[in-house]
Design a protein around this motif. Structure first.
Motif, PDB file in Angstrom:
ATOM      1  N   ALA A 147     -13.159 -33.877  73.545  1.00 34.51           N
ATOM      2  CA  ALA A 147     -12.038 -34.031  72.616  1.00 34.51           C
ATOM      3  C   ALA A 147     -12.413 -33.555  71.222  1.00 34.51           C
ATOM      4  CB  ALA A 147     -11.592 -35.491  72.582  1.00 34.51           C
ATOM      5  N   GLU A 148     -13.667 -33.761  70.834  1.00 30.48           N
ATOM      6  CA  GLU A 148     -14.127 -33.286  69.522  1.00 30.48           C
ATOM      7  C   GLU A 148     -14.336 -31.777  69.519  1.00 30.48           C
ATOM      8  OE1 GLU A 148     -17.080 -31.632  67.069  1.00 30.48           O
ATOM      9  OE2 GLU A 148     -17.939 -32.652  68.805  1.00 30.48           O
ATOM     10  N   VAL A 149     -14.948 -31.250  70.592  1.00 31.06           N
ATOM     11  CA  VAL A 149     -15.267 -29.820  70.644  1.00 31.06           C
ATOM     12  C   VAL A 149     -14.007 -28.973  70.729  1.00 31.06           C
ATOM     13  CG1 VAL A 149     -16.454 -28.027  71.984  1.00 31.06           C
ATOM     14  CG2 VAL A 149     -17.545 -30.248  71.647  1.00 31.06           C
ATOM     15  N   ARG A 150     -12.957 -29.476  71.424  1.00 30.65           N
ATOM     16  CA  ARG A 150     -11.751 -28.663  71.589  1.00 30.65           C
ATOM     17  C   ARG A 150     -11.022 -28.410  70.279  1.00 30.65           C
ATOM     18  NH1 ARG A 150      -8.997 -33.542  73.978  1.00 30.65           N
ATOM     19  NH2 ARG A 150     -10.108 -32.977  75.865  1.00 30.65           N
ATOM     20  N   THR A 151     -11.334 -29.175  69.226  1.00 29.36           N
ATOM     21  CA  THR A 151     -10.677 -28.962  67.935  1.00 29.36           C
ATOM     22  C   THR A 151     -11.300 -27.809  67.159  1.00 29.36           C
ATOM     23  OG1 THR A 151     -12.131 -30.519  66.756  1.00 29.36           O
ATOM     24  CG2 THR A 151     -10.151 -31.430  67.806  1.00 29.36           C
ATOM     25  N   LEU A 152     -12.425 -27.269  67.646  1.00 29.37           N
ATOM     26  CA  LEU A 152     -13.127 -26.209  66.925  1.00 29.37           C
ATOM     27  C   LEU A 152     -12.386 -24.887  67.042  1.00 29.37           C
ATOM     28  CD1 LEU A 152     -16.795 -26.928  68.119  1.00 29.37           C
ATOM     29  CD2 LEU A 152     -15.761 -27.598  65.934  1.00 29.37           C
ATOM     30  N   SER A 153     -12.523 -24.060  66.018  1.00 27.69           N
ATOM     31  CA  SER A 153     -12.019 -22.697  66.100  1.00 27.69           C
ATOM     32  C   SER A 153     -12.876 -21.913  67.087  1.00 27.69           C
ATOM     33  CB  SER A 153     -12.072 -22.027  64.735  1.00 27.69           C
ATOM     34  OG  SER A 153     -13.425 -21.884  64.311  1.00 27.69           O
ATOM     35  N   ASP A 154     -12.403 -20.747  67.505  1.00 31.29           N
ATOM     36  CA  ASP A 154     -13.174 -19.935  68.438  1.00 31.29           C
ATOM     37  C   ASP A 154     -14.558 -19.568  67.891  1.00 31.29           C
ATOM     38  OD1 ASP A 154     -11.161 -19.970  70.381  1.00 31.29           O
ATOM     39  OD2 ASP A 154     -10.149 -18.258  69.475  1.00 31.29           O
ATOM     40  N   PRO A 155     -14.684 -19.112  66.626  1.00 32.59           N
ATOM     41  CA  PRO A 155     -16.025 -18.815  66.099  1.00 32.59           C
ATOM     42  C   PRO A 155     -16.925 -20.045  66.026  1.00 32.59           C
ATOM     43  CG  PRO A 155     -14.350 -17.721  64.778  1.00 32.59           C
ATOM     44  CD  PRO A 155     -13.629 -18.670  65.685  1.00 32.59           C
ATOM     45  N   ALA A 156     -16.335 -21.199  65.657  1.00 27.91           N
ATOM     46  CA  ALA A 156     -17.135 -22.422  65.582  1.00 27.91           C
ATOM     47  C   ALA A 156     -17.583 -22.858  66.970  1.00 27.91           C
ATOM     48  CB  ALA A 156     -16.337 -23.535  64.907  1.00 27.91           C
ATOM     49  N   LEU A 157     -16.719 -22.683  67.965  1.00 31.87           N
ATOM     50  CA  LEU A 157     -17.101 -23.001  69.338  1.00 31.87           C
ATOM     51  C   LEU A 157     -18.229 -22.083  69.797  1.00 31.87           C
ATOM     52  CD1 LEU A 157     -16.737 -24.458  72.022  1.00 31.87           C
ATOM     53  CD2 LEU A 157     -14.882 -22.847  72.569  1.00 31.87           C
ATOM     54  N   ALA A 158     -18.148 -20.808  69.432  1.00 33.17           N
ATOM     55  CA  ALA A 158     -19.212 -19.868  69.794  1.00 33.17           C
ATOM     56  C   ALA A 158     -20.544 -20.300  69.184  1.00 33.17           C
ATOM     57  CB  ALA A 158     -18.850 -18.453  69.350  1.00 33.17           C
ATOM     58  N   ASP A 159     -20.515 -20.824  67.978  1.00 39.51           N
ATOM     59  CA  ASP A 159     -21.745 -21.316  67.343  1.00 39.51           C
ATOM     60  C   ASP A 159     -22.332 -22.488  68.137  1.00 39.51           C
ATOM     61  OD1 ASP A 159     -21.563 -19.436  65.335  1.00 39.51           O
ATOM     62  OD2 ASP A 159     -20.592 -20.793  63.900  1.00 39.51           O
ATOM     63  N   ARG A 160     -21.471 -23.374  68.620  1.00 44.33           N
ATOM     64  CA  ARG A 160     -21.959 -24.515  69.403  1.00 44.33           C
ATOM     65  C   ARG A 160     -22.522 -24.031  70.747  1.00 44.33           C
ATOM     66  NH1 ARG A 160     -19.459 -29.361  67.198  1.00 44.33           N
ATOM     67  NH2 ARG A 160     -19.933 -30.594  69.057  1.00 44.33           N
ATOM     68  N   VAL A 161     -21.864 -23.042  71.345  1.00 44.34           N
ATOM     69  CA  VAL A 161     -22.380 -22.462  72.586  1.00 44.34           C
ATOM     70  C   VAL A 161     -23.741 -21.826  72.330  1.00 44.34           C
ATOM     71  CG1 VAL A 161     -22.023 -20.694  74.359  1.00 44.34           C
ATOM     72  CG2 VAL A 161     -20.093 -22.083  73.581  1.00 44.34           C
ATOM     73  N   ASP A 162     -23.853 -21.136  71.202  1.00 42.55           N
ATOM     74  CA  ASP A 162     -25.109 -20.485  70.845  1.00 42.55           C
ATOM     75  C   ASP A 162     -26.239 -21.511  70.732  1.00 42.55           C
ATOM     76  OD1 ASP A 162     -26.131 -17.724  69.922  1.00 42.55           O
ATOM     77  OD2 ASP A 162     -26.927 -19.076  68.399  1.00 42.55           O
ATOM     78  N   ASP A 163     -25.932 -22.655  70.132  1.00 38.95           N
ATOM     79  CA  ASP A 163     -26.938 -23.714  69.987  1.00 38.95           C
ATOM     80  C   ASP A 163     -27.337 -24.304  71.341  1.00 38.95           C
ATOM     81  OD1 ASP A 163     -26.916 -23.418  67.241  1.00 38.95           O
ATOM     82  OD2 ASP A 163     -25.469 -25.039  66.916  1.00 38.95           O
ATOM     83  N   ALA A 164     -26.385 -24.367  72.260  1.00 39.31           N
ATOM     84  CA  ALA A 164     -26.644 -24.992  73.561  1.00 39.31           C
ATOM     85  C   ALA A 164     -27.229 -24.027  74.583  1.00 39.31           C
ATOM     86  CB  ALA A 164     -25.350 -25.583  74.116  1.00 39.31           C
ATOM     87  N   ALA A 165     -27.074 -22.734  74.348  1.00 40.51           N
ATOM     88  CA  ALA A 165     -27.481 -21.731  75.327  1.00 40.51           C
ATOM     89  C   ALA A 165     -28.999 -21.684  75.497  1.00 40.51           C
ATOM     90  CB  ALA A 165     -26.954 -20.362  74.910  1.00 40.51           C
ATOM     91  N   PRO A 166     -29.467 -21.178  76.630  1.00 35.41           N
ATOM     92  CA  PRO A 166     -30.904 -21.043  76.851  1.00 35.41           C
ATOM     93  C   PRO A 166     -31.532 -20.075  75.852  1.00 35.41           C
ATOM     94  CG  PRO A 166     -29.670 -20.759  78.893  1.00 35.41           C
ATOM     95  CD  PRO A 166     -28.671 -20.745  77.780  1.00 35.41           C
ATOM     96  N   ALA A 167     -32.833 -20.133  75.716  1.00 30.24           N
ATOM     97  CA  ALA A 167     -33.552 -19.230  74.817  1.00 30.24           C
ATOM     98  C   ALA A 167     -33.303 -17.782  75.227  1.00 30.24           C
ATOM     99  CB  ALA A 167     -35.047 -19.548  74.858  1.00 30.24           C
ATOM    100  N   GLY A 168     -33.123 -16.938  74.242  1.00 29.80           N
ATOM    101  CA  GLY A 168     -32.893 -15.526  74.510  1.00 29.80           C
ATOM    102  C   GLY A 168     -31.451 -15.163  74.752  1.00 29.80           C
ATOM    103  N   VAL A 169     -30.553 -16.139  74.691  1.00 27.80           N
ATOM    104  CA  VAL A 169     -29.126 -15.893  74.896  1.00 27.80           C
ATOM    105  C   VAL A 169     -28.388 -16.197  73.602  1.00 27.80           C
ATOM    106  CG1 VAL A 169     -27.053 -16.579  76.161  1.00 27.80           C
ATOM    107  CG2 VAL A 169     -29.252 -16.449  77.347  1.00 27.80           C
ATOM    108  N   THR A 170     -27.551 -15.276  73.170  1.00 29.43           N
ATOM    109  CA  THR A 170     -26.735 -15.480  71.974  1.00 29.43           C
ATOM    110  C   THR A 170     -25.262 -15.475  72.379  1.00 29.43           C
ATOM    111  OG1 THR A 170     -26.677 -13.098  71.505  1.00 29.43           O
ATOM    112  CG2 THR A 170     -28.430 -14.407  70.464  1.00 29.43           C
ATOM    113  N   ALA A 171     -24.446 -16.181  71.606  1.00 29.81           N
ATOM    114  CA  ALA A 171     -23.020 -16.310  71.920  1.00 29.81           C
ATOM    115  C   ALA A 171     -22.183 -15.797  70.763  1.00 29.81           C
ATOM    116  CB  ALA A 171     -22.670 -17.762  72.221  1.00 29.81           C
ATOM    117  N   SER A 172     -21.073 -15.150  71.093  1.00 30.09           N
ATOM    118  CA  SER A 172     -20.148 -14.674  70.067  1.00 30.09           C
ATOM    119  C   SER A 172     -18.722 -14.793  70.600  1.00 30.09           C
ATOM    120  CB  SER A 172     -20.445 -13.225  69.690  1.00 30.09           C
ATOM    121  OG  SER A 172     -20.423 -12.379  70.834  1.00 30.09           O
TER     122      SER A 172
END
Length: 272
Positions: free
Chosen positions: A135-160
């Motif tokens: 419920a908290e994450v769904r309020t994020l904008s698309d770029p902000a969500l991509a940043d959270r994905v980037d933080d959660a992703a495995p090493a060597g993977v970037t999100a945009s």
């Protein structure tokens, strides 16, 4: 026999009509009629009437419409509310893991429990915490969500962010729908709060998604259903059984796509 009956395809019309495919076919018919009218003025109306009749009776007139219709329709200035079966929603942050080891780790962490019927279920406090985090994450904008994905992703993977899709750039490109990104980021972050080992968090994201009961996008109830293939053409897979998915009852968002079909699931149940 009525000759029109031989042309009719009720499986592609009425409630089963795919409106993006219909829109693409109508545009194609109008353009073809205009072109013919420019060359043979009397033939244009015949092409228009014949094309519209086929679209009405069959749901489509342009071969291979299912391969491009919904994607092209996405660029039209109208919202059809149609989700395409393009495989995107089955992608995940995870890149595979040993299923037995993963299950054991999640049971040890108290994330999974055995249900009364002997099946696997989410532990209730984890389910609640995960739903709150979604419920908290769904309020994020698309770029902000991509940043959270980037933080959660495995090493060597970037999100945009690219529209409402998230591109994972690593050894191989991987696209996530917004629903999958919200669900898996929230799952990974909730697992981290429970001190689940980092090596388990990302691999667990996709299998946990199969146990979702709350839609990541709107918070509605998730149910097991099948994808309705849009109108078929030569070479299509229309006659194959529908793909089994978890989808929201309120907004129709697909939150997980199973690798088996509904018919295969039924056959397995009958065999047991």
């Amino acid at each position: 026999m009525n000759p029109l009956a031989t042309l009719a395809r009720p499986e592609h019309t009425g409630e089963n009509r795919c409106w993006p495919c219909t829109a693409i076919n109508l545009v194609a018919v109008v353009l073809a009629a205009a072109l013919v009218s420019g060359l043979f003025p009397f033939a244009g109306p015949i092409v228009l009437a014949g094309g519209l009749g086929l679209v009405y009776l069959r749901g489509y007139v342009v071969p291979y419409t299912p391969r491009f219709g919904p994607k092209v329709a996405a660029y039209l200035p109208w919202e059809f509310g149609h989700a395409t079966d393009d495989g995107v929603d089955s992608n995940s942050l995870a890149d595979g893991a040993d299923a037995e080891d993963l299950l054991a780790a999640l049971f040890d962490a108290g994330v999974l429990v055995e249900a009364a019927d002997g099946d696997i279920a989410l532990e209730e406090t984890f389910r609640t915490d995960w739903a709150d985090r979604m419920a908290e994450v769904r309020t994020l904008s698309d770029p902000a969500l991509a940043d959270r994905v980037d933080d959660a992703a495995p090493a060597g993977v970037t999100a945009s962010a690219h529209g409402d899709r998230i591109l994972l750039d690593g050894d191989r490109d991987n696209w996530l729908s917004r629903a999958v990104a919200i669900a898996e980021v929230a799952a990974i972050e909730t697992l981290a709060e429970r001190d689940v080992p980092e090596s388990v968090r990302v691999p667990a994201a996709e299998p946990l998604r199969t146990l979702l009961e709350t839609c990541p996008v709107c918070g509605g109830d998730v149910r097991e259903t099948t994808l309705r293939n849009c109108c078929g053409g030569p070479g299509s897979t229309q006659r194959k059984p529908g793909r089994l998915v978890l989808a929201c009852s309120d907004c129709d968002t697909v939150v997980h796509e199973f690798r088996e079909t509904a018919a295969e699931r039924t056959a397995e149940a009958d065999a047991e």
